[in-house]
Design an enzyme around this catalytic site. Structure first.
Site, mmCIF file in Angstrom:
data_model
loop_
_atom_site.group_PDB
_atom_site.id
_atom_site.type_symbol
_atom_site.label_atom_id
_atom_site.label_comp_id
_atom_site.label_asym_id
_atom_site.label_seq_id
_atom_site.Cartn_x
_atom_site.Cartn_y
_atom_site.Cartn_z
ATOM 1 N N HIS A 216 0.815 -1.218 0.000
ATOM 2 C CA HIS A 216 0.000 0.000 0.000
ATOM 3 C C HIS A 216 0.842 1.258 0.000
ATOM 4 O O HIS A 216 0.405 2.305 -0.476
ATOM 5 C CB HIS A 216 -1.008 -0.042 1.141
ATOM 6 C CG HIS A 216 -2.113 -0.996 0.843
ATOM 7 N ND1 HIS A 216 -2.088 -2.302 1.246
ATOM 8 C CD2 HIS A 216 -3.224 -0.846 0.070
ATOM 9 C CE1 HIS A 216 -3.153 -2.911 0.774
ATOM 10 N NE2 HIS A 216 -3.861 -2.061 0.061
ATOM 11 N N ARG A 324 -10.182 4.033 -0.664
ATOM 12 C CA ARG A 324 -9.703 3.149 0.406
ATOM 13 C C ARG A 324 -9.890 3.868 1.747
ATOM 14 O O ARG A 324 -8.972 4.515 2.258
ATOM 15 C CB ARG A 324 -8.218 2.823 0.205
ATOM 16 C CG ARG A 324 -7.922 1.943 -1.008
ATOM 17 C CD ARG A 324 -6.438 1.639 -1.091
ATOM 18 N NE ARG A 324 -6.126 0.519 -1.950
ATOM 19 C CZ ARG A 324 -5.717 0.617 -3.221
ATOM 20 N NH1 ARG A 324 -5.560 1.803 -3.773
ATOM 21 N NH2 ARG A 324 -5.438 -0.464 -3.925
ATOM 22 N N ARG A 360 -15.196 1.988 -0.394
ATOM 23 C CA ARG A 360 -14.931 0.649 0.136
ATOM 24 C C ARG A 360 -14.980 0.705 1.659
ATOM 25 O O ARG A 360 -14.379 1.579 2.273
ATOM 26 C CB ARG A 360 -13.561 0.156 -0.306
ATOM 27 C CG ARG A 360 -13.249 -1.204 0.286
ATOM 28 C CD ARG A 360 -11.991 -1.802 -0.272
ATOM 29 N NE ARG A 360 -10.800 -1.163 0.249
ATOM 30 C CZ ARG A 360 -9.572 -1.498 -0.130
ATOM 31 N NH1 ARG A 360 -9.388 -2.434 -1.038
ATOM 32 N NH2 ARG A 360 -8.528 -0.891 0.380
ATOM 33 N N GLU A 459 -11.544 -10.685 -4.737
ATOM 34 C CA GLU A 459 -10.096 -10.695 -4.555
ATOM 35 C C GLU A 459 -9.601 -11.946 -3.832
ATOM 36 O O GLU A 459 -8.427 -12.057 -3.512
ATOM 37 C CB GLU A 459 -9.640 -9.432 -3.821
ATOM 38 C CG GLU A 459 -10.338 -9.162 -2.514
ATOM 39 C CD GLU A 459 -9.909 -7.840 -1.864
ATOM 40 O OE1 GLU A 459 -8.893 -7.268 -2.269
ATOM 41 O OE2 GLU A 459 -10.600 -7.406 -0.923
ATOM 42 N N ASN A 482 -4.765 -7.034 -6.891
ATOM 43 C CA ASN A 482 -3.591 -7.024 -5.994
ATOM 44 C C ASN A 482 -3.647 -8.207 -5.035
ATOM 45 O O ASN A 482 -2.668 -8.927 -4.844
ATOM 46 C CB ASN A 482 -3.543 -5.728 -5.182
ATOM 47 C CG ASN A 482 -3.522 -4.505 -6.070
ATOM 48 O OD1 ASN A 482 -3.167 -4.609 -7.230
ATOM 49 N ND2 ASN A 482 -3.896 -3.367 -5.528
ATOM 50 N N ARG A 493 2.315 -10.177 -1.351
ATOM 51 C CA ARG A 493 2.483 -8.974 -2.168
ATOM 52 C C ARG A 493 3.435 -7.956 -1.549
ATOM 53 O O ARG A 493 3.845 -7.001 -2.192
ATOM 54 C CB ARG A 493 1.118 -8.333 -2.466
ATOM 55 C CG ARG A 493 0.402 -7.820 -1.251
ATOM 56 C CD ARG A 493 -1.039 -7.461 -1.555
ATOM 57 N NE ARG A 493 -1.220 -6.060 -1.874
ATOM 58 C CZ ARG A 493 -2.385 -5.434 -1.868
ATOM 59 N NH1 ARG A 493 -3.494 -6.093 -1.596
ATOM 60 N NH2 ARG A 493 -2.485 -4.172 -2.155
ATOM 61 N N CYS A 530 -10.182 -2.847 -10.059
ATOM 62 C CA CYS A 530 -9.563 -1.713 -9.378
ATOM 63 C C CYS A 530 -8.171 -2.059 -8.848
ATOM 64 O O CYS A 530 -7.547 -1.245 -8.173
ATOM 65 C CB CYS A 530 -10.451 -1.203 -8.257
ATOM 66 S SG CYS A 530 -10.724 -2.416 -6.961
#
Ligand code: PEP
Ligand code: MG
Length: 610
Positions: A216, A324, A360, A459, A482, A493, A530
């Site tokens: 992030h 976010r 979100r 996701e 992601n 990640r 997204c």
């Protein structure tokens, strides 16, 4: 990390960092394009390294003991405040014992008595005495084999640091928002909370020891238009505040001690890129319709902070595809109130009206840690109590956010997006809470967005597998590549060591996306994307070919993505997608798509890689 340097390094005694030959090149992972040339500010020196040391006079000892005692009591007060915020509906039941343990540790024999002894007998000022005790604790325990004991020693250290910061009068967060202008921020690791404090006008670039492309912090750097390189392993120890360095976020190179010629070359590249991006801006204002006019893709922006709206609008976003909201919760010790959240959501909705804003719900967890929630550490946070799982457990927290979102929805075109759904029960539970909140707002006579659309982030691979079932429950899907890639390919990640395996074009990933699109089309549910994959120009033709309705991305990518879509035909995209699905490896697909883009747009290809 690749280091290119001669063996004539010297160590400067004052700071332990080394003086490197001119043009020493370090290689990390370029996570945010662009070039930054400026003066380093190293923000990761441990608190213990910045402690003032002073020998006390015998008369000062009493006051110093009192100062230490006050800091301990203040720390206790703050821990109690945190406890009172979250204990009521904590997911692990009564986990207040963790806070109680920390409160008890404030009087730990080693820590508390040891510091008092340092003040009384060693005549050390409180910060010095405490930091010495902390150093002793970490040295003594770091080689202990037993993990449980090591973790307990960390708790003592953590508590000590809390007191130390109070003594020093510094906040618990790094003071990233106070950096001088033209800084190159060098940190061991940049947490999302740190990143949220960055003022883009003062930070020219970021270089970190650890972190991957879809962490992030990397995403934030891109949103803020700050060039960044992560995974440099030891840059924190290699440079010192005041050094001049070049950070090239496109190639992942960092140049230490650059000479005049190197600076000149990079300044030229900086100009070239600036002019290129400027020339693209005109495309931002146009719709992303394929050359043959048969398909229009909506292009939206991802944001983390309300402040990013101006960049998003300037680059031509047609709404916000991902807000976010957890960033409102990071980097602070209290929770944002319903009112504070409402104002933030309303501002974003009003600024985008009538375009949609996809809000979100809280995605806390993983690398996004809200210290106000004081959640216990987890062995595997990416798969732990995060996102919707946390919200369903902390119902009070969730309801406050839902109230704020639904109230704000009255002022614009709001879509509610729920992260990390892995089964239908989570959708049912979420909908039940939404219904409860709506009923409460209704009975209070408060205005709210009655017809707010409901969607989920796809996701988790399990959600893909049951996309046909989930489609019957929602108004829209948004594919979060992601995390989807992280979970499907089993690649953390955040881990720079396995980043090379993190492949957006892995045949498995493409098949998962196709499955979601098919389910969406079968049930009349629109499908957005997204994740970071959506904004990479190389992926654009295949995403169009796969039938994605909406792409939401870092605002900077919008003009180029629109330009590409406007220059290609839908038939070409279908044909290219068909061919890519015959291929067996990510590398093969990547080479094929790259060649395709390069042949059609050589100038853009070259410059977008810079
Ligand atoms: C994703 O996982 O793709 C996503 C958009 O959410 P985040 O990056 O915040 O986890
Ligand atoms: Mg995600």
């Amino acid at each position: 990390m690749v280091q290119t340097m001669s063996d004539k390094q010297t160590v400067t005694p004052e700071n332990g960092s080394q003086e490197f030959p001119q043009n020493t090149i370090l290689k990390g992972v370029g996570v945010s394009v662009g070039i930054g040339i400026g003066q380093v500010v190293v923000m990761d020196r441990l608190v213990t390294e910045i402690c003032p040391c002073r020998i006390l006079t015998p008369e000062e000892i009493g006051d110093e003991l009192a100062r230490f005692e006050n800091a301990v009591q203040e720390a206790e007060k703050r821990l109690n405040t945190i406890k009172s915020h979250i204990v009521a509906d904590h997911p692990l039941g009564d986990h207040s014992y963790i806070l109680d343990t920390h409160i008890l540790l404030l009087r730990d024999k080693m820590l508390y008595e040891g510091t008092r002894r340092g003040i009384e007998q060693g005549r050390q000022n409180a910060e010095w005495a405490l930091s010495e005790v902390m150093s002793r604790i970490s040295t003594a325990f770091e080689s202990v084999d037993d993990e449980y004991i090591r973790e307990r020693a960390k708790d003592v250290y953590f508590v000590g640091e809390r007191v130390l910061r109070l003594l020093l009068g510094v906040s618990t967060e790094k003071k990233i928002h106070q950096l001088p202008g033209n800084s190159i921020l060098v940190v061991h690791d940049l947490s999302p909370a740190d990143a949220a404090q960055i003022k883009r006008e003062s930070v020219l670039a970021i270089a970190t020891d650890i972190g991957g492309r879809t962490s992030h912090s990397a995403i934030m750097s891109r949103s803020l238009k700050i060039p960044a390189v992560t995974g440099l392993e030891k840059i924190c120890r290699m440079v010192k505040t005041g050094d001049t360095i070049i950070v090239d976020g496109s190639t992942g190179l960092v140049i230490l001690n650059p000479d005049a010629e190197m600076m000149f070359r990079y300044r030229q590249r900086q100009d070239l890129l600036r002019n290129y991006h400027q020339s693209l801006l005109a495309y931002g204002r146009l719709p992303a319709v394929t050359r043959d006019g048969s398909r229009t893709i909506k292009i939206l922006a991802n944001i983390e902070l309300v402040d990013e709206i101006d960049i998003a609008l300037a680059h031509g976003c047609e709404g916000i595809g991902l807000f976010r909201t957890e960033y409102l919760f990071l980097g602070r010790e209290d929770l944002p109130s319903e009112e504070e959240q409402f104002e933030a959501y309303r501002a974003v909705l009003a600024l985008n009206k009538p375009s949609p804003v996809t809000i979100r719900t809280l995605d806390i967890g993983g690398d996004k840690i809200a210290s106000s929630l004081n959640l216990p550490p987890e062995t595997n946070p990416a798969m732990g109590l995060r996102a919707i799982r946390l919200c369903l457990n902390l119902k009070g927290l969730f309801k406050t956010q839902l109230r704020a979102i639904l109230r704000a929805a009255h002022y614009g075109n709001c879509r509610l997006l729920v992260p990390m759904i892995s089964c239908i029960t989570e959708i049912h539970s979420t909908k039940a809470i939404i219904a409860e909140v709506k009923a409460e707002l209704g009975s209070e006579g408060v205005q709210f967005g009655e017809d707010t659309k409901f969607g989920i982030l796809v996701e988790v691979p399990a959600a893909v597998a049951i996309a046909d079932l989930l489609a019957r429950e929602v108004d829209f899907f948004s594919i979060g590549t992601n995390d989807l890639i992280q979970y499907a390919l089993a690649i953390d990640r955040l881990n720079e060591h396995v980043n090379y395996l993190y492949d957006t074009l892995h045949p498995a990933v493409l098949r998962l996306i196709r499955q979601v699109v098919n389910a969406g089309q079968a049930y009349g549910v629109s499908v957005a994307m997204c994740g970071e994959m959506a904004g990479d120009p190389v992926n654009v033709p295949i995403l169009v070919g796969l039938g994605i309705d909406e792409l939401s991305m870092n605002a900077l990518s919008i003009p180029l993505v629109k330009k590409l879509i406007r220059s290609i035909s839908y038939d070409d995209c279908l044909e290219l997608t068909h061919q890519a699905f015959q291929m067996q490896s990510a590398q093969e697909i990547h080479d094929f798509l790259e060649k395709w883009i390069f042949e059609k747009f050589p100038g853009d290809y070259f410059l977008s890689q810079q």
